[in-house]
Design an enzyme around this catalytic site. Structure first.
Site, PDB file in Angstrom:
ATOM      1  N   LEU A 193      -6.499   0.085   7.780  1.00 29.52           N
ATOM      2  CA  LEU A 193      -6.757  -1.246   7.227  1.00 29.52           C
ATOM      3  C   LEU A 193      -6.290  -1.391   5.767  1.00 29.52           C
ATOM      4  O   LEU A 193      -6.702  -0.616   4.904  1.00 29.52           O
ATOM      5  CB  LEU A 193      -8.257  -1.564   7.311  1.00 29.52           C
ATOM      6  CG  LEU A 193      -8.667  -2.943   6.740  1.00 29.52           C
ATOM      7  CD1 LEU A 193      -8.044  -4.077   7.523  1.00 29.52           C
ATOM      8  CD2 LEU A 193     -10.176  -3.076   6.689  1.00 29.52           C
ATOM      9  N   ASP A 194      -5.472  -2.388   5.524  1.00 29.00           N
ATOM     10  CA  ASP A 194      -5.020  -2.716   4.161  1.00 29.00           C
ATOM     11  C   ASP A 194      -4.392  -1.525   3.443  1.00 29.00           C
ATOM     12  O   ASP A 194      -4.497  -1.398   2.218  1.00 29.00           O
ATOM     13  CB  ASP A 194      -6.179  -3.270   3.323  1.00 29.00           C
ATOM     14  CG  ASP A 194      -6.684  -4.604   3.864  1.00 29.00           C
ATOM     15  OD1 ASP A 194      -5.876  -5.321   4.478  1.00 29.00           O
ATOM     16  OD2 ASP A 194      -7.866  -4.924   3.677  1.00 29.00           O
ATOM     17  N   ALA A 195      -3.774  -0.640   4.196  1.00 33.20           N
ATOM     18  CA  ALA A 195      -3.199   0.556   3.566  1.00 33.20           C
ATOM     19  C   ALA A 195      -1.734   0.743   3.930  1.00 33.20           C
ATOM     20  O   ALA A 195      -1.156   1.789   3.669  1.00 33.20           O
ATOM     21  CB  ALA A 195      -4.007   1.779   3.961  1.00 33.20           C
TER      22      ALA A 195
END
Lengths: 254, 254, 254, 254
Positions: free
Chosen positions: B197-199
């Site tokens: 996530l969001d990486a």
């Protein structure tokens, strides 16, 4: 005059700057008048300073091996850009006599204290004694974590510079962390030191663009440039009474 | 021509842009020549595009309730600023017929698919069918996490806009997180979607200054302005073949 | 509260913003109280506005062929981001019925007046009649110079957006001037209109980096992006009573 | 590798940077090979440098009373950040022996030449003799205009820092000009010196925000900070062969 009133809170923050004539309003009366005013409003805190009349803030600077922030601070101080008196520089890193920091300090009669630290001995008691009487302390890239009991004993403000855009990249090697994360912007953050590592109230943040062409080395160089400006700005604002604590983890910077 | 060779790695990244005459160099031959060239160098990946001759990239846009990024994207597309064809807009949020997004889509004959999601049913199979044939997908503030199997099935790039300065403030409510952290700079990040996530690899980041005067509401407004620019910039760069994956979590942006 | 006192001048500028309860302090009394206050201090000018109670500022927008600023302004207005009522749009450039500006205006019932100008006839009398009753006027890339007598007759503020970093690149084709000058930064300036061309008090300025890779076309695109933001910011600040005239050619922007 | 081909012109600009092994490719051959290559393409100009092998660029620095740029340059040089050898500092302003610039120069064995100028005698002949053998010259706030014959006689590049955002505020007192113009952004410009005052090709420009609160004094302080960075960046880029003349008044900065 600048006044800040947070929404839905019964508190306000205020800063006034004015041309002051000590003949018309003696320094003592000025003090008393503002104290009365502060009592009127039930102020938690009230400070008055007359720049050219009152003694300058007395600070100590703690540093480690990296000296770009330390030297920049000294240079700005010499140029008359930072309104402080530097009582001493404390470092856990040794410097030869002919080092440019050492030469600068000798020329200006500022003591340099070399206090090597080990994991078992942070030399905090000696540091406390050396910084006694200072108004606040500056960590110019001091790579040691100060203990809760140290912070309690000192009891006054400590300003740190972190070479990352907090709350990203807390702790060690923020430039390396940022480099590995593939960010397109790097930053620096000046903040107050609290017991929680790199989590104290932020005073100032600055950024610069990086690209795939940047190496870890150029991240460091760009970061150092930001750190110097960001720390100097925080100290200057603090001395001009622009920085006020706000809520638990915030600052008002007028 | 732009060439990037990382230190100590046996790989290089290159992008060339040139004036092209299809009469002197037929499109087919261009393709074959570059394929051969790419074989010569053992290239993992090689793409050639002739902007006014080749079909535009076909994309689908996924959005939720917030429509500032979606509408900005549609408006830039209408202005001829984004070189894509929009096959459809998919949203887990309903919009009335006279909503300005709906009107825009109807006027331009772009289908709008309302697929309400629940925690148990992310409608991923239907989304997969709707985005079939697209070249890449844009998440214009789509507030659902796409599953690993979805990403695998789609198999092409998905560009997301996150309203925080990654890796700070991952996950939900980044503006609120930033507000509570007392930061002095807020940002937006466009990046590729990966299973973490969001990486995913960052394409572009932008920042703006905030102060103690800013409210959560003004954080959101300033953030929205950044998100729109940051997403549009990423899509534009991607379509111009400027964005290349680099190492595991990085991008080269020529 | 924000107060600004210029050095060595017997004048001060002040702006206060507070939570207002019309039941405790009727609107009429508020007005009278501030008028009295302003008399006390011999104020040249005093304005009070209650955002959700008082009528919004009424404006007219003048535009020419370029419509990026005009449309951006309309879109922000629709989004509730610009606290104004738009009485009409006046243009010296014709637009077909199905143009997106025209459609927008029709949908919202805002009249569009097409007033073609010639070197001999600037249609200023008709414009004056159309803008009667407005609180201020916005020039959203209106490519005509308004005469001194026009400015005198209207008598209220006119806000212009100039696509150059004033005082550089006054007059026509500022993007081309900047391109030819080989600058590395381009900008936009919003300012008040005075009789001297592009020399009225500056309200806001914004910049963006350019390089040798930028073409005249990309200068224009980057500039347009700046112009939109710079004009919207100026209008918003003006409506919030943040912008005060200061000395002959300056502004205070609280 | 970076290549720039202007539209519709039969010319290209190119810069390559690579890891070099003098054992595999002797320095002499490298030189010859690039010379041949440059003949192949009819290049007007071709330069090859091997940073750690070739002698550093030799420069002279000219300054006047203000020494922030001069000292910043010296400090960066000491830190190993500017890859040049400083043959001498020439100033039309006297400095006492214990001045910090003088001390720095003495410590590093760099001659300081005091050449007071009058309106009738610019001492240009003596300056020419002192700068003989340098690769380029830096004007670190040298407040004298160099004559056309001086420029012709020297024949090599001269880099100047101007404390204004050119082409605004040419000539004297740009900070005062900017202050009086009521700008909201101030800047600094590093550029090549030509016979036309402050109109040579721009290398780098930087800006910072100002407001009505800024005084002429704070304009100067902010400007000095920009000047230092802008000049250092230009010198560094120049030494890395990133700066190429482009058309009459422009630069390519790779």
């Amino acid at each position: 005059v600048d006044v800040f009133v947070p929404d839905d809170k019964h508190v306000f923050y205020s800063r006034s700057e004015f041309t002051y004539n000590p003949k018309l309003w003696p320094r003592d009366e000025l003090h008393k008048d503002f104290l009365n005013l502060s009592h009127c409003f039930g102020a938690q805190r009230s400070t008055v300073r007359v720049p050219d009349l009152d003694p300058k803030y007395k600070i100590s600077v703690l540093a480690s091996k990296q000296d770009h922030c330390l030297f920049d601070l000294l240079y700005r101080w010499q140029e008359g850009r930072l309104p402080v008196d530097i009582s001493c520089v404390i470092s856990n890193h040794d410097r030869p006599e002919d080092n440019h920091v050492q030469r600068f300090l000798q020329r200006h009669g500022i003591p340099y204290h070399y206090l090597p630290t080990t994991s078992g001995n942070k030399r905090e008691q000696e540091i406390l004694e050396l910084i006694e009487g200072t108004d606040f302390v500056v960590l110019a890239r001091y790579m040691q974590i100060l203990s809760e009991s140290f912070l309690k004993s000192y009891g006054k403000d400590i300003i740190n510079i972190h070479h990352g855009l907090l709350p990203s990249f807390k702790g060690g090697h923020p430039s390396r962390q940022a480099f590995n994360a593939g960010v397109k912007l790097i930053g620096a953050t000046s903040h107050f030191v609290t017991t929680e590592l790199d989590a104290g109230p932020i005073i100032e943040q600055m950024v610069e663009r990086v690209s795939h062409r940047d190496t870890l080395q150029s991240f460091v160089v760009k970061s150092e440039n930001l750190e110097k400006q960001c720390l100097a700005e925080a100290i200057k604002s603090y001395c001009e009474l622009r920085v006020l604590p706000y809520e638990l983890k915030k600052t008002v910077v007028f």
